[in-house]
Scaffold this motif. Structure first.
Motif, PDB file in Angstrom:
ATOM      1  N   VAL A 144      -9.410  10.518  -1.018  1.00 30.80           N
ATOM      2  CA  VAL A 144      -8.861  10.830   0.310  1.00 30.80           C
ATOM      3  C   VAL A 144      -9.761  11.816   1.040  1.00 30.80           C
ATOM      4  O   VAL A 144     -10.053  11.664   2.235  1.00 30.80           O
ATOM      5  N   VAL A 145     -10.219  12.829   0.317  1.00 36.11           N
ATOM      6  CA  VAL A 145     -11.088  13.836   0.931  1.00 36.11           C
ATOM      7  C   VAL A 145     -12.417  13.206   1.345  1.00 36.11           C
ATOM      8  O   VAL A 145     -12.972  13.515   2.403  1.00 36.11           O
ATOM      9  N   ALA A 146     -12.936  12.290   0.515  1.00 36.85           N
ATOM     10  CA  ALA A 146     -14.197  11.620   0.835  1.00 36.85           C
ATOM     11  C   ALA A 146     -14.073  10.808   2.120  1.00 36.85           C
ATOM     12  O   ALA A 146     -14.978  10.810   2.965  1.00 36.85           O
TER      13      ALA A 146
ATOM     14  N   VAL B  18      -7.842   7.826   9.821  1.00 35.27           N
ATOM     15  CA  VAL B  18      -8.799   7.505   8.759  1.00 35.27           C
ATOM     16  C   VAL B  18      -8.148   7.665   7.383  1.00 35.27           C
ATOM     17  O   VAL B  18      -8.277   6.782   6.513  1.00 35.27           O
ATOM     18  N   VAL B  19      -7.454   8.763   7.177  1.00 34.01           N
ATOM     19  CA  VAL B  19      -6.770   8.981   5.890  1.00 34.01           C
ATOM     20  C   VAL B  19      -5.691   7.919   5.680  1.00 34.01           C
ATOM     21  O   VAL B  19      -5.543   7.365   4.583  1.00 34.01           O
ATOM     22  N   GLY B  20      -4.929   7.632   6.749  1.00 35.20           N
ATOM     23  CA  GLY B  20      -3.877   6.619   6.644  1.00 35.20           C
ATOM     24  C   GLY B  20      -4.446   5.242   6.335  1.00 35.20           C
ATOM     25  O   GLY B  20      -3.896   4.479   5.529  1.00 35.20           O
ATOM     26  N   ALA B  21      -5.585   4.918   6.966  1.00 31.51           N
ATOM     27  CA  ALA B  21      -6.219   3.623   6.694  1.00 31.51           C
ATOM     28  C   ALA B  21      -6.680   3.534   5.246  1.00 31.51           C
ATOM     29  O   ALA B  21      -6.561   2.476   4.599  1.00 31.51           O
ATOM     30  N   HIS B  22      -7.185   4.631   4.713  1.00 28.73           N
ATOM     31  CA  HIS B  22      -7.595   4.640   3.304  1.00 28.73           C
ATOM     32  C   HIS B  22      -6.396   4.438   2.376  1.00 28.73           C
ATOM     33  O   HIS B  22      -6.440   3.621   1.456  1.00 28.73           O
ATOM     34  N   LEU B  23      -5.330   5.201   2.630  1.00 28.57           N
ATOM     35  CA  LEU B  23      -4.137   5.093   1.770  1.00 28.57           C
ATOM     36  C   LEU B  23      -3.507   3.710   1.868  1.00 28.57           C
ATOM     37  O   LEU B  23      -2.915   3.219   0.888  1.00 28.57           O
ATOM     38  N   ALA B  24      -3.666   3.053   3.025  1.00 26.66           N
ATOM     39  CA  ALA B  24      -3.101   1.713   3.197  1.00 26.66           C
ATOM     40  C   ALA B  24      -4.028   0.619   2.650  1.00 26.66           C
ATOM     41  O   ALA B  24      -3.680  -0.560   2.681  1.00 26.66           O
ATOM     42  N   GLY B  25      -5.215   1.024   2.184  1.00 28.52           N
ATOM     43  CA  GLY B  25      -6.148   0.057   1.641  1.00 28.52           C
ATOM     44  C   GLY B  25      -6.792  -0.832   2.679  1.00 28.52           C
ATOM     45  O   GLY B  25      -7.059  -2.012   2.416  1.00 28.52           O
ATOM     46  N   PHE B  26      -7.061  -0.285   3.853  1.00 27.05           N
ATOM     47  CA  PHE B  26      -7.664  -1.060   4.946  1.00 27.05           C
ATOM     48  C   PHE B  26      -9.003  -1.629   4.499  1.00 27.05           C
ATOM     49  O   PHE B  26      -9.925  -0.905   4.133  1.00 27.05           O
ATOM     50  N   ALA B  27      -9.122  -2.950   4.519  1.00 29.95           N
ATOM     51  CA  ALA B  27     -10.358  -3.585   4.030  1.00 29.95           C
ATOM     52  C   ALA B  27     -10.666  -4.824   4.870  1.00 29.95           C
ATOM     53  O   ALA B  27      -9.844  -5.314   5.607  1.00 29.95           O
TER      54      ALA B  27
END
Length: 490
Positions: free
Chosen positions: A382-384, A481-490
């Protein structure tokens, strides 16, 4: 606040100091291929695994130190402005942007000399009393769409020349003009789902389907555009009630003085033809940018033609008693207005040259890029993801070109995303938001400085106004950006 040129000079001093503290490094280049609308495109990018610090014959690190002066075309603190002014070519910063500014400034100077725009504004105000506030959301939406669809940015300068006096006469100010033109384009640019100069290039380099993830990006574009409209409306309504609260009082005084000097409104066939010329040129330019990828040389040529046609119409129909000599005088006056922002564009480019610019030679900029990549690779997921956005936001100060920043950073960020457990789609999203939104405030952005110049706003006054807006966008972008990462945006 110090004058903008003073601020850029001290930034140049800081850049010189960095050349003594950070050794120069370089990457090897590689050619990558990707598809856009079924067409294969290629681009030169860096090889992220090839970084090496430059060393001398004895194996010692090399520092590309910059002194006060440098002859033979080199860069020094006392000649960084000159070198910045003459750098680049007709396709980009700085000389291309500067010439673009001078030509469109002169062309619109001729249009303004006919008096058609002034009279049209007066008639428009008379006919739209009570509904002036509609101009802000409509203009903001159109310019944001332009930024999203075809990467509109430099083109906003031309429109700001016309819109600035309109906004002041409606009871708003120059800040409002910058918001509905340039800022709107950058919000569209940063959240685009199809911009060929940012998202398409970044996705191609990252090795993911070009223009994929459009659904989420469209939602983000709508969200940020509404945020921008709301912020602008709140500020504009406050200025309407209390003009003294404006952050651009000095520049507004110029447009208010023009308003007081305006004669009684007139309108005839000549005015109609001049207005049609401006409208037709605008449509023609938008078509050329979208269909034929026109850039600075082509756009400048079309606006120059517009100025010539408007001047001829002014002479034929005796608009403001124009003569052929008045066309030349108006062109020179319009171009002259652009000289101050043109100097700022060159000075900002000079700062980048001190750090090595986009040269393939070993530079401080490459070393900063490599160090940031190494720091990101060791962070939690998440931090990355968030640090990728933070890094792109900061790096945009040095490389404000969307495609240029993509070519420099995405070859490094894409594999780092794999290592850190972040999807490459999120890495591209972090690049987009970091690259586009900070263009709203960084003084190294040629388009920003040009827009501020035509609206007669010092960068210091602009920074005093927009830091709250930038902070709001930064927080929202971080959450996305953090939310997209946690949601697995790919």
């Amino acid at each position: 606040m110090p004058d903008t040129l003073v601020l850029i000079f001290f930034i140049g001093v800081l850049a010189v100091l960095l050349t003594y503290l950070i050794p120069a490094g370089s990457f090897d280049s590689q050619t990558i291929s990707y598809l856009v609308d079924g067409v294969e495109k290629t681009r030169e990018t860096i090889d992220p695994s090839s970084f090496a610090y430059a060393t001398d014959k004895s194996g010692e690190l090399v520092y590309n130190t910059v002194g006060l002066f440098e002859s033979g075309g080199g860069i020094g603190l006392m000649n960084f402005i000159f070198e910045g002014l003459v750098s680049g070519d007709k396709w980009g910063s700085a000389v291309g942007v500067i010439m673009f500014m001078l030509v469109i400034g002169g062309a619109f100077g001729v249009v303004m000399r006919t008096g058609t725009i002034d009279n049209g504004i007066l008639r428009l105000i008379d006919k739209t009393k009570g509904s002036e506030a509609l101009f802000i959301p409509v203009l903001f939406l159109l310019f944001s769409l332009g930024g999203a669809v075809f990467g509109m940015g430099e083109e906003a300068v031309a429109f700001a020349i016309i819109i600035a006096p309109l906004m002041v006469r409606l009871g708003y100010d120059g800040i409002t003009t910058v918001m509905v033109t340039y800022v709107a384009t950058q919000i569209g640019f940063a959240t685009s789902w199809m911009n060929p100069f940012s998202v398409a290039v970044a996705q191609g380099i990252a090795g993911i389907p070009v223009l994929s993830g459009a659904g989420l990006r469209m939602g983000i574009w709508v969200f940020f555009t509404l945020i921008g409209i709301g912020f602008t409306l709140l500020y504009a309504s406050r200025i309407k009630k209390n003009p003294s609260a404006s952050f651009s009082l000095k520049g507004d005084a110029h447009f208010k003085k023009q308003s007081l000097e305006s004669k009684a409104s007139r309108w005839g066939l000549g005015d109609t033809l001049v207005l049609l010329t401006v409208a037709a040129t605008t449509i023609w330019v938008v078509w050329g940018v979208v269909v034929h990828a026109w850039y600075l040389p082509e756009i400048a040529s079309q606006f120059f033609t517009m100025g010539i046609v408007a001047g001829i119409l002014g002479v034929i129909f005796r608009l403001n008693a124009m003569t052929a000599n008045d066309i030349a005088a108006a062109f020179k006056e319009g171009a002259g207005i652009m000289l101050a922002p043109a100097l700022l564009v060159g000075a900002a480019k000079g700062v980048l040259l001190i750090l090595g610019g986009d040269s393939a030679e070993p530079s401080v900029l490459n070393s900063i890029l490599n160090s940031a990549g190494g720091a990101i690779s060791g962070l939690p997921e998440v931090v990355a993801a968030w640090f990728m956005y933070l890094f792109q936001s900061v790096f945009n100060f040095f490389v404000t070109s969307g495609s240029g920043q993509a070519a420099l950073t995405m070859p490094l960020m894409a594999p780092l995303a794999d290592i850190a457990g972040v999807t490459r789609q999120v890495a591209v999203l972090a690049f987009q938001l970091g690259d586009g939104l900070t263009n709203i405030i960084v003084p190294t952005s040629a388009s920003l400085m040009a827009t501020l110049g035509v609206c007669r706003i010092d960068w210091g006054d602009w920074a005093r106004f927009c830091w709250r807006f930038i902070l709001l966008l930064f927080v929202l972008s971080s959450v996305i950006v953090v939310g997209a990462h946690l949601a697995g945006f790919a």
